[in-house]
Design a protein around this motif. Structure first.
Motif, short mmCIF file in Angstrom:
data_model
loop_
_atom_site.label_atom_id
_atom_site.label_comp_id
_atom_site.label_asym_id
_atom_site.label_seq_id
_atom_site.Cartn_x
_atom_site.Cartn_y
_atom_site.Cartn_z
N SER A 1 -26.00 -108.52 30.13
CA SER A 1 -25.25 -107.30 30.41
C SER A 1 -26.25 -106.18 30.67
N VAL A 2 -25.82 -105.15 31.38
CA VAL A 2 -26.71 -104.06 31.76
C VAL A 2 -26.10 -102.75 31.28
N ALA A 3 -26.93 -101.89 30.68
CA ALA A 3 -26.45 -100.61 30.16
C ALA A 3 -27.57 -99.58 30.24
N THR A 4 -27.18 -98.30 30.09
CA THR A 4 -28.12 -97.18 30.16
C THR A 4 -27.96 -96.31 28.93
N TRP A 5 -29.06 -95.96 28.30
CA TRP A 5 -29.06 -95.12 27.10
C TRP A 5 -28.94 -93.65 27.50
N ASN A 6 -27.95 -92.95 26.91
CA ASN A 6 -27.72 -91.54 27.17
C ASN A 6 -27.99 -90.77 25.88
N PRO A 7 -29.21 -90.26 25.69
CA PRO A 7 -29.53 -89.61 24.41
C PRO A 7 -28.80 -88.29 24.20
N GLU A 8 -28.38 -87.60 25.27
CA GLU A 8 -27.68 -86.33 25.11
C GLU A 8 -26.34 -86.54 24.42
N GLU A 9 -25.59 -87.54 24.85
CA GLU A 9 -24.30 -87.83 24.24
C GLU A 9 -24.39 -88.88 23.14
N HIS A 10 -25.57 -89.44 22.94
CA HIS A 10 -25.84 -90.43 21.90
C HIS A 10 -24.94 -91.66 22.05
N VAL A 11 -24.79 -92.13 23.27
CA VAL A 11 -24.01 -93.32 23.57
C VAL A 11 -24.76 -94.17 24.59
N VAL A 12 -24.34 -95.41 24.72
CA VAL A 12 -24.90 -96.33 25.71
C VAL A 12 -23.79 -96.67 26.69
#
Length: 346
Positions: free
Chosen positions: A77-88
């Motif tokens: 699976s492929v995902a992107t880390w979004n540190p501003e919203e603290h979600v993937v």
């Protein structure tokens, strides 16, 4: 010609990296983890034999951490880390993990940081940040926080590897009236004498009553205020006498007063754990099989008031304490038990 040479050089490098022998050797590596050793093994001493053993253990662990795992890109699976919203944010979802992982928000599938870290550790997720794939070490440093520490992640991953479903604790599973679970030990033994509010109120009333005239009535008129625990008029039955003689009153783990007066709020219920094989639904998980709070080995033990507070939060679901010591995890339970009281007369 230069482009052809570069292409050939790249193909040569690929042949070296992905040659069949090396791929086979990666697959056939032993799955056993190296010995961890206890605190004594890492304590300094002048024993050369133990020093050699410690060096060997550290070297073996270092070699295991250096190993590269190989996975098929088509299964990831492929995902992107979004540190501003603290979600993937998941862009490609593959496999059967999504029955228990992630929450859909509109058209997006979102993972919590610890969920993404576990999938990354299992080799089921390729996680990107800034356009580059993250290693597990980078994910471990970026995705964990003060609210979800490495100790929490160890307990979380431990249950997931055993097949349990683990969610962060929520107060959504409150029982309906009459549905709370009863302690079978308590039902068999019954409540101890002197634990009810009626008994405590009787103490206050009887202490203000004048003492019945008797040859020993002077004992209750002592100038220093020291008087017997039992008054003559209290001798109505053996149970009543035992109630008066109980200096230390019993305390229930779900006692409301002790929960309000808890002086140790640092401990929190961390996880709701569901048994493997149950018909689990992310939208309506229902009550968990048990709840978990996480403690560190080097922290002071929790007070009875703190345990009562946590037990009240989880009630009627059982609470278990996960004690983390490095890579070792132990589990404890605190139960309400009444010592039996035998009365032959009265």
């Amino acid at each position: 010609m230069a482009q052809i040479a570069d292409s050939l050089r790249e193909m040569s490098d690929l042949n070296i990296i992905f040659c069949p022998d090396e791929l086979l050797s990666q697959i056939k590596k032993p799955l056993n983890l190296p010995l961890h050793g206890g605190p004594k093994a890492f304590a300094p001493d002048e024993n050369s034999v133990e020093d050699e053993l410690l060096t060997s253990m550290l070297e073996e662990q270092k070699n295991v951490l250096k190993e590269q795992r190989i996975h098929k890109r088509g299964n990831l699976s492929v995902a992107t880390w979004n540190p501003e919203e603290h979600v993937v944010e998941v862009s490609v979802a593959k496999g059967s993990y999504w029955q228990h992982f992630g929450q859909r928000k509109g058209s997006k599938m979102l993972l919590k940081p610890h969920e993404a870290l576990f999938l990354l550790e299992q080799g089921s997720l390729e996680l990107f940040y800034g356009g580059l794939p993250m290693s597990f070490q980078q994910g471990y440093m970026s995705l964990l926080s003060e609210d979800f520490t490495p100790d929490h992640y160890q307990v979380y991953a431990y249950f997931l590897r055993l097949g349990f479903t683990v969610l962060q604790h929520s107060s959504r599973h409150k029982s309906s009236p009459g549905s709370s679970r009863k302690d079978p030990v308590q039902e068999k033994m019954g409540h101890s004498f002197g634990t009810s509010n009626e008994a405590s109120s009787d103490d206050c009333v009887s202490s203000n009553k004048p003492v019945i005239s008797s040859p020993v009535s002077h004992l209750w008129n002592s100038e220093d205020g020291v008087t017997p625990l039992v008054r003559p008029e209290d001798a109505t039955s053996t149970a009543a006498l035992l109630s008066k003689l109980q200096v230390i009153k019993n305390q229930r783990m779900t006692d409301t007063d002790s929960a309000k007066n808890s002086d140790q709020q640092s401990l929190q219920v961390a996880f709701d754990v569901y048994q493997p094989g149950v018909n689990f639904k992310k939208t309506d998980p229902g009550p968990p099989h048990f709840c978990i709070t996480v403690c560190r080995y080097y922290d002071p033990p929790p007070s009875l008031a703190a345990l009562s507070f946590l037990t009240k939060q989880c009630s009627p679901v059982p609470l278990k304490i996960a004690l983390v010591d490095g890579g070792n995890i132990s589990f404890y339970s605190v139960l309400d038990v009444d010592s039996p009281t035998f009365i032959t007369r009265g």
